[in-house]
Write an enzyme that holds these catalytic residues in place. Sequence first.
Site, PDB file in Angstrom:
ATOM      1  N   HIS A 147       0.856  -1.187   0.000  1.00  0.00           N
ATOM      2  CA  HIS A 147       0.000   0.000   0.000  1.00  0.00           C
ATOM      3  C   HIS A 147       0.890   1.234   0.000  1.00  0.00           C
ATOM      4  CE1 HIS A 147      -3.423   2.532   0.542  1.00  0.00           C
ATOM      5  NE2 HIS A 147      -2.997   2.995   1.700  1.00  0.00           N
TER       6      HIS A 147
ATOM      7  N   CYS B 273      -3.530   2.645  -5.392  1.00  0.00           N
ATOM      8  CA  CYS B 273      -2.777   3.489  -4.463  1.00  0.00           C
ATOM      9  C   CYS B 273      -1.369   3.785  -4.962  1.00  0.00           C
ATOM     10  CB  CYS B 273      -2.731   2.845  -3.075  1.00  0.00           C
ATOM     11  SG  CYS B 273      -1.924   1.221  -3.036  1.00  0.00           S
TER      12      CYS B 273
ATOM     13  N   HIS C 126      -3.017   9.207   1.031  1.00  0.00           N
ATOM     14  CA  HIS C 126      -3.049   7.956   0.261  1.00  0.00           C
ATOM     15  C   HIS C 126      -4.440   7.713  -0.295  1.00  0.00           C
ATOM     16  CE1 HIS C 126      -4.021   5.693   4.239  1.00  0.00           C
ATOM     17  NE2 HIS C 126      -3.671   6.916   4.598  1.00  0.00           N
TER      18      HIS C 126
END
Length: 203
Positions: free
Chosen positions: A31, A141, A43
């Site tokens: 991530h 992401c 994010h």
Amino acid sequence: MERLLSHEIDRSMLIPGDHIYTYRWGYIYSHHGIYVGGDRVVHFKMANLLLVPSNRPRCKNCGYDRRAQLADAVVKTCLDCFLKGDRLFRFEYEVNGLYYMLKNPGSCTTNKCDPADVVINRARNACIKGFGKYDLVENNCESFAFYCKTGTRISHQVLAVKNIAKLVVNGVIIYQVGRLQDDIGIKYIKKDVGETVWAEPEK
């Protein structure tokens, strides 16, 4: 071995504008986000449509509540909410080709990045304007973090998956060369148009 393949760092080493990442689900995927300073990370997260139940209460530090996020969104959270107890890594830019091939997909690139103030501004703008619909392949992401750093939406994890066929048919060397060719080719992709890039006023 793990430290050779990735770029783990300590929190004290963070610099505003850093592209950071952490691994999820036993290193199945990573991530990504942009560290903007003050213990905050911007994010891109997929909506929590009750498909990903969360028993985490609202964060007392940054106020983020995963349960309340019912739409794909660019969020600004504290570093702890970003990491969720996992380890911290920094994505590297302008590495050489051999170094790139030795590293895990989604941990570095041969491409240059923009100045930190431009990177942070892109991240902050996205908090307001959004980043479109979350898509595991086309708009995830890592695509967001790489866009903030370069102006181009690309996920190296996805590029690596697309090259798996080369690994099966031709072996490791051809697979790694294919990854490198894709990464080098990023610089020839047009940057997103219509973005607002902050510039320091002339004195």
